[in-house]
Design a protein around this motif. Sequence first.
Motif, PDB file in Angstrom:
ATOM      1  N   GLU A  55       0.654  -1.158   0.054  1.00 22.58           N
ATOM      2  CA  GLU A  55      -0.163   0.016  -0.055  1.00 22.58           C
ATOM      3  C   GLU A  55       0.826   1.184   0.086  1.00 22.58           C
ATOM      4  O   GLU A  55       0.575   2.194  -0.611  1.00 22.58           O
ATOM      5  N   ALA A  56       1.954   1.265   0.989  1.00 20.65           N
ATOM      6  CA  ALA A  56       2.831   2.074   0.809  1.00 20.65           C
ATOM      7  C   ALA A  56       3.714   2.689  -0.491  1.00 20.65           C
ATOM      8  O   ALA A  56       3.830   3.663  -0.913  1.00 20.65           O
ATOM      9  N   LEU A  57       4.010   1.321  -1.133  1.00 20.34           N
ATOM     10  CA  LEU A  57       4.585   1.314  -2.210  1.00 20.34           C
ATOM     11  C   LEU A  57       3.695   2.272  -3.314  1.00 20.34           C
ATOM     12  O   LEU A  57       4.195   2.842  -4.291  1.00 20.34           O
ATOM     13  N   ARG A  58       2.394   1.581  -3.411  1.00 19.49           N
ATOM     14  CA  ARG A  58       1.439   2.095  -4.543  1.00 19.49           C
ATOM     15  C   ARG A  58       1.407   3.450  -4.291  1.00 19.49           C
ATOM     16  O   ARG A  58       1.205   4.430  -5.246  1.00 19.49           O
ATOM     17  N   ALA A  59       1.181   4.068  -3.004  1.00 20.12           N
ATOM     18  CA  ALA A  59       1.150   5.432  -2.626  1.00 20.12           C
ATOM     19  C   ALA A  59       2.248   6.250  -3.104  1.00 20.12           C
ATOM     20  O   ALA A  59       2.036   7.501  -3.606  1.00 20.12           O
ATOM     21  N   ARG A  60       3.569   5.622  -3.207  1.00 24.71           N
ATOM     22  CA  ARG A  60       4.762   6.640  -3.748  1.00 24.71           C
ATOM     23  C   ARG A  60       4.516   6.667  -5.135  1.00 24.71           C
ATOM     24  O   ARG A  60       4.824   7.538  -5.906  1.00 24.71           O
ATOM     25  N   TYR A  61       4.121   5.559  -5.903  1.00 27.70           N
ATOM     26  CA  TYR A  61       3.747   5.459  -7.374  1.00 27.70           C
ATOM     27  C   TYR A  61       2.691   6.589  -7.681  1.00 27.70           C
ATOM     28  O   TYR A  61       2.949   7.486  -8.732  1.00 27.70           O
ATOM     29  N   ARG A  62       1.649   6.689  -6.943  1.00 32.52           N
ATOM     30  CA  ARG A  62       0.664   7.577  -7.235  1.00 32.52           C
ATOM     31  C   ARG A  62       0.979   9.009  -7.018  1.00 32.52           C
ATOM     32  O   ARG A  62       0.579   9.818  -7.844  1.00 32.52           O
ATOM     33  N   ASP A  63       1.934   9.204  -5.991  1.00 30.40           N
ATOM     34  CA  ASP A  63       2.598  10.534  -5.817  1.00 30.40           C
ATOM     35  C   ASP A  63       3.288  11.124  -7.226  1.00 30.40           C
ATOM     36  O   ASP A  63       3.462  12.300  -7.299  1.00 30.40           O
ATOM     37  N   ARG A  64       3.643  10.261  -8.068  1.00 35.71           N
ATOM     38  CA  ARG A  64       4.495  10.282  -9.295  1.00 35.71           C
ATOM     39  C   ARG A  64       3.574  10.307 -10.296  1.00 35.71           C
ATOM     40  O   ARG A  64       4.171  10.232 -11.454  1.00 35.71           O
ATOM     41  N   GLY A  65       2.241  10.277 -10.180  1.00 42.29           N
ATOM     42  CA  GLY A  65       1.430  10.249 -11.219  1.00 42.29           C
ATOM     43  C   GLY A  65       1.258   8.715 -12.062  1.00 42.29           C
ATOM     44  O   GLY A  65       0.838   8.712 -13.005  1.00 42.29           O
ATOM     45  N   SER A  66       1.831   7.479 -11.237  1.00 42.16           N
ATOM     46  CA  SER A  66       1.835   6.138 -11.892  1.00 42.16           C
ATOM     47  C   SER A  66       0.928   5.433 -10.885  1.00 42.16           C
ATOM     48  O   SER A  66       0.215   6.211 -10.239  1.00 42.16           O
ATOM     49  N   ASP A  67       1.147   4.134 -10.971  1.00 44.90           N
ATOM     50  CA  ASP A  67       0.228   3.332 -10.162  1.00 44.90           C
ATOM     51  C   ASP A  67       0.991   2.084 -10.239  1.00 44.90           C
ATOM     52  O   ASP A  67       2.006   1.780 -10.970  1.00 44.90           O
ATOM     53  N   LEU A  68       0.894   1.099  -9.281  1.00 47.25           N
ATOM     54  CA  LEU A  68       1.524  -0.225  -8.886  1.00 47.25           C
ATOM     55  C   LEU A  68       0.532  -1.181  -9.368  1.00 47.25           C
ATOM     56  O   LEU A  68      -0.554  -1.345  -8.733  1.00 47.25           O
ATOM     57  N   LEU A  69       0.650  -2.045 -10.348  1.00 47.88           N
ATOM     58  CA  LEU A  69      -0.033  -3.186 -10.667  1.00 47.88           C
ATOM     59  C   LEU A  69       0.050  -4.248  -9.654  1.00 47.88           C
ATOM     60  O   LEU A  69       1.430  -4.875  -9.343  1.00 47.88           O
ATOM     61  N   VAL A  70      -0.679  -4.890  -8.886  1.00 45.35           N
ATOM     62  CA  VAL A  70      -0.661  -5.882  -7.945  1.00 45.35           C
ATOM     63  C   VAL A  70      -1.688  -7.126  -8.625  1.00 45.35           C
ATOM     64  O   VAL A  70      -2.923  -6.887  -8.759  1.00 45.35           O
ATOM     65  N   VAL A  71      -0.983  -8.110  -8.977  1.00 44.70           N
ATOM     66  CA  VAL A  71      -1.828  -9.248  -9.559  1.00 44.70           C
ATOM     67  C   VAL A  71      -1.458 -10.617  -9.121  1.00 44.70           C
ATOM     68  O   VAL A  71      -0.590 -10.540  -8.348  1.00 44.70           O
ATOM     69  N   ARG A  72      -2.425 -11.525  -9.129  1.00 50.16           N
ATOM     70  CA  ARG A  72      -2.366 -12.779  -8.439  1.00 50.16           C
ATOM     71  C   ARG A  72      -2.221 -13.956  -9.597  1.00 50.16           C
ATOM     72  O   ARG A  72      -2.531 -13.629 -10.505  1.00 50.16           O
ATOM     73  N   GLY A  73      -1.299 -14.935  -8.990  1.00 49.23           N
ATOM     74  CA  GLY A  73      -1.136 -15.897 -10.135  1.00 49.23           C
ATOM     75  C   GLY A  73       0.419 -16.373  -9.977  1.00 49.23           C
ATOM     76  O   GLY A  73       1.280 -15.550  -9.588  1.00 49.23           O
ATOM     77  N   GLU A  74       0.805 -17.437 -10.548  1.00 47.60           N
ATOM     78  CA  GLU A  74       1.985 -17.728 -10.875  1.00 47.60           C
ATOM     79  C   GLU A  74       3.005 -16.643 -11.625  1.00 47.60           C
ATOM     80  O   GLU A  74       2.322 -16.330 -12.759  1.00 47.60           O
ATOM     81  N   ALA A  75       4.043 -16.396 -11.276  1.00 50.46           N
ATOM     82  CA  ALA A  75       4.883 -15.481 -11.911  1.00 50.46           C
ATOM     83  C   ALA A  75       5.027 -15.767 -13.305  1.00 50.46           C
ATOM     84  O   ALA A  75       4.981 -14.832 -14.261  1.00 50.46           O
ATOM     85  N   SER A  76       5.389 -17.004 -13.417  1.00 52.77           N
ATOM     86  CA  SER A  76       5.792 -17.637 -14.954  1.00 52.77           C
ATOM     87  C   SER A  76       4.706 -17.482 -15.835  1.00 52.77           C
ATOM     88  O   SER A  76       4.877 -17.470 -16.914  1.00 52.77           O
TER      89      SER A  76
END
Length: 468
Positions: A55-76
Amino acid sequence: MPLYWHRRDLRVSDNCGLERAAAFDEPIVPVFVLDPTVLEHASPVRVACLCEALEALRARYRDRGSDLLVVRGEASAVLPELAADHGVETVVWADDYGGLARDRDRAVTAALEDAGVACEPVHDAIHHEPGSITPNQGEFYSVFSYFWKKWRDREKHAPVDGPTEDDLADPNGEPIPSPSALGFDEPESTPPTVTPTAARRRLESFCDANIYRYADERDVPSAGATSRLSIHLKWGTVGVRTVYDATDAAAERASDDDDRKSVAAFQRQLAWREFYVHVLAFNPETVTENFSGYENEIPWRNDPDELAAWKAGETGFPIVDAGMRQLRREGWIHNRVRMLVAAFLTKDLLIDWRKGYAHFRRLLADHDTASDVGGWQWAASTGTDAQPYFRVFNPSKQGREYDPDATYVREYVPELEDASADDIHGWHDLDPADRSSIAPSYPAPIVDHGDRREAAIAAFERARGDDD
C-alpha cells in the motif's frame, strides 16, 4: 516499454532495478505478483507486513502520477501476459538468492523468453553479490572474519535516485487484496510499521544517537540500542546503500574513536547479513540440511512437550521465556536473545534446529531465510563458522550478564514483575516453596541445565564419531 517486477524491494528510492528500467527511456510499468507458490511459504504476520508495504509503495507511485499493478497468479504465467497487454519488451527485477526464488526466476525467465520478452535481473539487495568476495580457493568464505576483512575494505556504491514522473507509465491498478482475502488469519503479534517513511525515520533516529551506543549496549535487550532495521531490510523498504551511507555519515560526525568503533561494530553486523546470503547462494540445501556434516546423525531428542513449552515461553528459564513471548507479541526478538533461545532449544532440549527455524519462520515479521538459517545453524553448531558444540550457553548466567536488573524479563514475563532480579536469575536454584511464594503461576525449570549440557556435549561427540 519496460516492466519492473518488484519482489523484496518495496521502495522507489535507492532501487537499482528501477534505475536500470529507467535507462530504457520509456515509461516503466511497475508490478508486484502475489505468487501462490511463494505465499505457500508465508505466514500471517509476514503477509500483513507485505500488504502494508505494498500500500505504501502504491502511494509512492501515485505521488508520481503512476500506479502499482498488483496481480495474483504464478509469476511465470502472469508476467508474459502483462508484457503482452502493455507492449513490454523487457522485464527487469532485482536478484534474490534463495533457492525458492531462484527456482521461480528460472521458470519466469524461460516463460518470458518463450514469449520473446527480454529479462534483465539486476543486483540490488546486498552490496556485493555472491561470488564477488571469495577466498583464493573456493566459491565462498565459510569463516566470517575473512569475509569481513574484504567486505569492509570493498567500495560501497552510493544510493541511486528514484524514478521521476516522466520515467513511469500510468497503468490502472486494482485494489491490493487484504491478508484475509489471501487466505491468512490475523497475526498473533503486532509488528512495527513497514513503510519507506518508517524505515527512513528509524534509520535517521538510530544514526543520530543509538549507533554510538551500539558497541557497548547492543547485547542488552532492555537498552534499545539496536537499529530495528531488520524488518525494513527484509522487505526492502530501505536500500542497503542508503543504510550504509547513513552509517558512514554517522562515522564522520563521531566525536571520538569510541564512537567510530561503535559505528564499525554496526557495519560489521551488516556484513554478517551479507555473509549468510553468500553462504546460502552457494548452499541452498542448508535450509533443510546441516552445513557441517557429522559422521553420525545428531541424536535429537525432539520431546514434543518440551518443544511446546519453549514455543509458549513456559520453560522456567526467565530470559528464554521472555524472548519467546517477545516473539509472539512483536514478531521480533532482540538478537542476543535470539541466540539464547536457539541455543536453549538445540542444546538444553536437544531439539532439531529445523523445528526452531520453522517456528521462527512462522512468527518473525523480519524472517529472512539466509540470516535465519545461518543463525539457527550457528546456535546448533551445525553451520558455517558456528558456535563450537562444547560451548553451551548457561541461560541463567546470560540473564545476569545481559539483563542484570531483569528489566527485560519483567517486561515480557509479568508473572515475575514483583520478583527480585536475584530470584529471577536464580530461579533454577530456588526450592519449590520459594518459587510458589514468589510467582505461583510461573513454572519451575523444565530441565536441569547442568545435566542437559553434559548430555548435549556427549550427543554431539557421538555424532562426530569421537567415541569410536
